[in-house]
Write a protein that holds these residues in place. Structure first.
Motif, PDB file in Angstrom:
ATOM      1  N   SER A  67     146.758  49.653  72.433  1.00 20.98           N
ATOM      2  CA  SER A  67     146.169  49.791  73.767  1.00 20.98           C
ATOM      3  C   SER A  67     146.462  51.196  74.269  1.00 20.98           C
ATOM      4  O   SER A  67     147.440  51.828  73.848  1.00 20.98           O
ATOM      5  CB  SER A  67     146.722  48.737  74.738  1.00 20.98           C
ATOM      6  OG  SER A  67     148.111  48.885  74.914  1.00 20.98           O
ATOM      7  N   TYR A  68     145.609  51.677  75.147  1.00 22.20           N
ATOM      8  CA  TYR A  68     145.770  53.026  75.702  1.00 22.20           C
ATOM      9  C   TYR A  68     145.371  53.011  77.163  1.00 22.20           C
ATOM     10  O   TYR A  68     144.325  52.473  77.523  1.00 22.20           O
ATOM     11  CB  TYR A  68     144.896  54.030  74.942  1.00 22.20           C
ATOM     12  CG  TYR A  68     144.983  55.430  75.513  1.00 22.20           C
ATOM     13  CD1 TYR A  68     145.987  56.304  75.101  1.00 22.20           C
ATOM     14  CD2 TYR A  68     144.090  55.864  76.484  1.00 22.20           C
ATOM     15  CE1 TYR A  68     146.090  57.577  75.627  1.00 22.20           C
ATOM     16  CE2 TYR A  68     144.184  57.143  77.020  1.00 22.20           C
ATOM     17  CZ  TYR A  68     145.178  57.996  76.596  1.00 22.20           C
ATOM     18  OH  TYR A  68     145.288  59.253  77.126  1.00 22.20           O
ATOM     19  N   TYR A  69     146.239  53.567  77.973  1.00 25.94           N
ATOM     20  CA  TYR A  69     145.921  53.727  79.398  1.00 25.94           C
ATOM     21  C   TYR A  69     146.674  54.959  79.891  1.00 25.94           C
ATOM     22  O   TYR A  69     147.854  55.135  79.579  1.00 25.94           O
ATOM     23  CB  TYR A  69     146.362  52.493  80.201  1.00 25.94           C
ATOM     24  CG  TYR A  69     146.019  52.594  81.672  1.00 25.94           C
ATOM     25  CD1 TYR A  69     144.719  52.359  82.105  1.00 25.94           C
ATOM     26  CD2 TYR A  69     146.994  52.935  82.604  1.00 25.94           C
ATOM     27  CE1 TYR A  69     144.397  52.462  83.443  1.00 25.94           C
ATOM     28  CE2 TYR A  69     146.671  53.041  83.945  1.00 25.94           C
ATOM     29  CZ  TYR A  69     145.377  52.808  84.357  1.00 25.94           C
ATOM     30  OH  TYR A  69     145.049  52.923  85.688  1.00 25.94           O
ATOM     31  N   LYS A  70     146.003  55.807  80.654  1.00 26.21           N
ATOM     32  CA  LYS A  70     146.621  57.050  81.094  1.00 26.21           C
ATOM     33  C   LYS A  70     147.544  56.786  82.293  1.00 26.21           C
ATOM     34  O   LYS A  70     147.184  56.987  83.445  1.00 26.21           O
ATOM     35  CB  LYS A  70     145.551  58.089  81.449  1.00 26.21           C
ATOM     36  CG  LYS A  70     146.111  59.511  81.533  1.00 26.21           C
ATOM     37  CD  LYS A  70     145.071  60.496  82.029  1.00 26.21           C
ATOM     38  CE  LYS A  70     144.016  60.765  80.986  1.00 26.21           C
ATOM     39  NZ  LYS A  70     143.084  61.844  81.413  1.00 26.21           N
ATOM     40  N   HIS A  71     148.762  56.311  81.995  1.00 27.83           N
ATOM     41  CA  HIS A  71     149.767  56.103  83.038  1.00 27.83           C
ATOM     42  C   HIS A  71     150.275  57.443  83.555  1.00 27.83           C
ATOM     43  O   HIS A  71     150.755  57.546  84.681  1.00 27.83           O
ATOM     44  CB  HIS A  71     150.967  55.316  82.481  1.00 27.83           C
ATOM     45  CG  HIS A  71     150.597  54.005  81.875  1.00 27.83           C
ATOM     46  ND1 HIS A  71     150.381  52.869  82.620  1.00 27.83           N
ATOM     47  CD2 HIS A  71     150.388  53.640  80.586  1.00 27.83           C
ATOM     48  CE1 HIS A  71     150.073  51.862  81.824  1.00 27.83           C
ATOM     49  NE2 HIS A  71     150.070  52.309  80.587  1.00 27.83           N
ATOM     50  N   ASP A  72     150.190  58.459  82.721  1.00 29.36           N
ATOM     51  CA  ASP A  72     150.779  59.761  83.003  1.00 29.36           C
ATOM     52  C   ASP A  72     149.827  60.838  82.488  1.00 29.36           C
ATOM     53  O   ASP A  72     149.361  60.757  81.351  1.00 29.36           O
ATOM     54  CB  ASP A  72     152.142  59.842  82.286  1.00 29.36           C
ATOM     55  CG  ASP A  72     152.864  61.140  82.548  1.00 29.36           C
ATOM     56  OD1 ASP A  72     152.337  62.188  82.144  1.00 29.36           O
ATOM     57  OD2 ASP A  72     153.951  61.105  83.134  1.00 29.36           O
ATOM     58  N   ASP A  73     149.554  61.852  83.291  1.00 24.37           N
ATOM     59  CA  ASP A  73     148.601  62.894  82.928  1.00 24.37           C
ATOM     60  C   ASP A  73     149.278  64.134  82.337  1.00 24.37           C
ATOM     61  O   ASP A  73     148.637  65.148  82.093  1.00 24.37           O
ATOM     62  CB  ASP A  73     147.788  63.293  84.161  1.00 24.37           C
ATOM     63  CG  ASP A  73     146.483  63.996  83.789  1.00 24.37           C
ATOM     64  OD1 ASP A  73     145.869  63.599  82.779  1.00 24.37           O
ATOM     65  OD2 ASP A  73     146.095  64.944  84.494  1.00 24.37           O
ATOM     66  N   PHE A  74     150.568  64.037  82.082  1.00 28.46           N
ATOM     67  CA  PHE A  74     151.347  65.196  81.674  1.00 28.46           C
ATOM     68  C   PHE A  74     150.796  65.869  80.421  1.00 28.46           C
ATOM     69  O   PHE A  74     150.668  67.083  80.355  1.00 28.46           O
ATOM     70  CB  PHE A  74     152.798  64.775  81.425  1.00 28.46           C
ATOM     71  CG  PHE A  74     153.657  65.881  80.889  1.00 28.46           C
ATOM     72  CD1 PHE A  74     154.295  66.755  81.747  1.00 28.46           C
ATOM     73  CD2 PHE A  74     153.809  66.071  79.522  1.00 28.46           C
ATOM     74  CE1 PHE A  74     155.069  67.784  81.252  1.00 28.46           C
ATOM     75  CE2 PHE A  74     154.581  67.100  79.022  1.00 28.46           C
ATOM     76  CZ  PHE A  74     155.214  67.956  79.891  1.00 28.46           C
ATOM     77  N   ILE A  85     144.547  60.594  70.764  1.00 29.03           N
ATOM     78  CA  ILE A  85     145.288  60.104  69.597  1.00 29.03           C
ATOM     79  C   ILE A  85     146.690  60.713  69.524  1.00 29.03           C
ATOM     80  O   ILE A  85     147.608  60.145  68.931  1.00 29.03           O
ATOM     81  CB  ILE A  85     144.501  60.383  68.285  1.00 29.03           C
ATOM     82  CG1 ILE A  85     145.081  59.564  67.140  1.00 29.03           C
ATOM     83  CG2 ILE A  85     144.501  61.865  67.958  1.00 29.03           C
ATOM     84  CD1 ILE A  85     144.253  59.584  65.890  1.00 29.03           C
ATOM     85  N   ASP A  86     146.894  61.883  70.150  1.00 28.38           N
ATOM     86  CA  ASP A  86     148.205  62.531  70.162  1.00 28.38           C
ATOM     87  C   ASP A  86     148.983  62.271  71.448  1.00 28.38           C
ATOM     88  O   ASP A  86     150.108  62.753  71.594  1.00 28.38           O
ATOM     89  CB  ASP A  86     148.052  64.044  69.971  1.00 28.38           C
ATOM     90  CG  ASP A  86     147.534  64.398  68.588  1.00 28.38           C
ATOM     91  OD1 ASP A  86     147.983  63.751  67.622  1.00 28.38           O
ATOM     92  OD2 ASP A  86     146.702  65.306  68.480  1.00 28.38           O
ATOM     93  N   ASP A  87     148.395  61.531  72.374  1.00 27.15           N
ATOM     94  CA  ASP A  87     149.037  61.263  73.670  1.00 27.15           C
ATOM     95  C   ASP A  87     149.929  60.030  73.545  1.00 27.15           C
ATOM     96  O   ASP A  87     149.610  58.946  74.025  1.00 27.15           O
ATOM     97  CB  ASP A  87     147.951  61.059  74.734  1.00 27.15           C
ATOM     98  CG  ASP A  87     148.535  60.849  76.113  1.00 27.15           C
ATOM     99  OD1 ASP A  87     149.732  61.118  76.309  1.00 27.15           O
ATOM    100  OD2 ASP A  87     147.793  60.388  77.001  1.00 27.15           O
ATOM    101  N   GLN A  91     150.206  55.466  74.786  1.00 28.25           N
ATOM    102  CA  GLN A  91     149.789  54.503  73.763  1.00 28.25           C
ATOM    103  C   GLN A  91     150.816  53.371  73.667  1.00 28.25           C
ATOM    104  O   GLN A  91     152.012  53.596  73.851  1.00 28.25           O
ATOM    105  CB  GLN A  91     149.688  55.167  72.390  1.00 28.25           C
ATOM    106  CG  GLN A  91     148.660  56.265  72.299  1.00 28.25           C
ATOM    107  CD  GLN A  91     148.730  57.001  70.981  1.00 28.25           C
ATOM    108  OE1 GLN A  91     149.454  56.617  70.065  1.00 28.25           O
ATOM    109  NE2 GLN A  91     147.972  58.088  70.873  1.00 28.25           N
ATOM    110  N   THR A  92     150.337  52.185  73.379  1.00 24.06           N
ATOM    111  CA  THR A  92     151.225  51.055  73.096  1.00 24.06           C
ATOM    112  C   THR A  92     150.723  50.364  71.839  1.00 24.06           C
ATOM    113  O   THR A  92     149.518  50.152  71.685  1.00 24.06           O
ATOM    114  CB  THR A  92     151.252  50.049  74.264  1.00 24.06           C
ATOM    115  OG1 THR A  92     151.559  50.741  75.479  1.00 24.06           O
ATOM    116  CG2 THR A  92     152.312  48.977  74.018  1.00 24.06           C
ATOM    117  N   TYR A  93     151.641  50.040  70.936  1.00 22.51           N
ATOM    118  CA  TYR A  93     151.298  49.374  69.682  1.00 22.51           C
ATOM    119  C   TYR A  93     151.794  47.933  69.750  1.00 22.51           C
ATOM    120  O   TYR A  93     152.899  47.666  70.228  1.00 22.51           O
ATOM    121  CB  TYR A  93     151.943  50.110  68.501  1.00 22.51           C
ATOM    122  CG  TYR A  93     151.555  51.559  68.461  1.00 22.51           C
ATOM    123  CD1 TYR A  93     150.365  51.966  67.873  1.00 22.51           C
ATOM    124  CD2 TYR A  93     152.364  52.540  69.047  1.00 22.51           C
ATOM    125  CE1 TYR A  93     149.991  53.294  67.847  1.00 22.51           C
ATOM    126  CE2 TYR A  93     151.997  53.873  69.028  1.00 22.51           C
ATOM    127  CZ  TYR A  93     150.807  54.250  68.430  1.00 22.51           C
ATOM    128  OH  TYR A  93     150.433  55.570  68.416  1.00 22.51           O
TER     129      TYR A  93
END
Length: 198
Positions: A67-74, A85-87, A91-93
């Motif tokens: 799953s992927y969600y932009k919790h942080d824009d850093f 893919i590098d963020d 990412q959560t596996y």
């Protein structure tokens, strides 16, 4: 290609693990990465899971998801042309298990538990790993990030969509690689419950 399924799964697992090993060797010579036994082991586990499921039917209940969600824009502030893919911070596996596949057939528990509902365990990294990705004080901040762990529910689309056409099989296979945002409990740097978490 006309290769028998068990051999195709074996060849795929070995080839995938070899490619992962080559990437790790490349990372070993990068200035800020290094060789990771954990990455290699995780890649090998994912590569060999289909082969394991072929030989051990009980493991077919397991699905690897992301799953992927932009919790942080850093990450994007530091690297404007970066790819998700590098963020890693966002990412959560997940490893999802179809509960009913393991319950005794015809038991009361099997009848009560919804067939499509699964239990999922997740793994990710906390945002404090951003301290390392600033690329400032790399030595001081290396290894100071924290892991986060999750327990959640999920959906096994194989139990909802009938697999009677090639399109439906591909659709189900694709959907089963994405973790849905459902109630989740997070453990790690803090314990927190979410009504829905990506």
């Amino acid at each position: 290609a006309g290769v028998k399924r068990n051999k195709a799964l074996l060849y795929g697992a070995v080839a995938s693990t070899a490619i992962q090993a080559i990437i790790e060797v490349k990372d070993a010579y990068a200035p800020t990465y290094g060789f990771s036994y954990g990455d290699l082991a995780a890649g090998a586990a994912g590569s060999f899971l289909p082969l394991l499921q072929y030989h051990v039917p009980a493991t077919k209940a397991l699905q690897i998801k992301i799953s992927y969600y932009k919790h942080d824009d850093f990450y994007y502030q530091q690297f404007p042309y970066a790819q998700l893919i590098d963020d890693y911070m966002n990412q959560t596996y997940w490893l999802s298990a179809s509960v009913n596949d393991w319950l005794p057939k015809g038991s009361k528990a099997e009848k009560i538990w919804p067939d499509f509902l699964t239990i999922a365990g997740g793994w990710g990294v906390a945002n404090d790993l951003n301290l390392y990705y600033t690329r400032k004080n790399l030595v001081e901040n290396k290894g100071k990030g924290h892991f986060e762990y999750y327990v959640s529910m999920d959906i096994d689309w194989r139990k909802i969509i009938k697999q009677n056409t090639a399109f439906k099989r591909v659709l189900t296979y694709s959907l089963n690689h994405v973790k849905l945002p459902l109630p989740t409990v997070k453990f790690g740097t803090s314990t927190k419950a979410y009504w829905a978490f990506w």
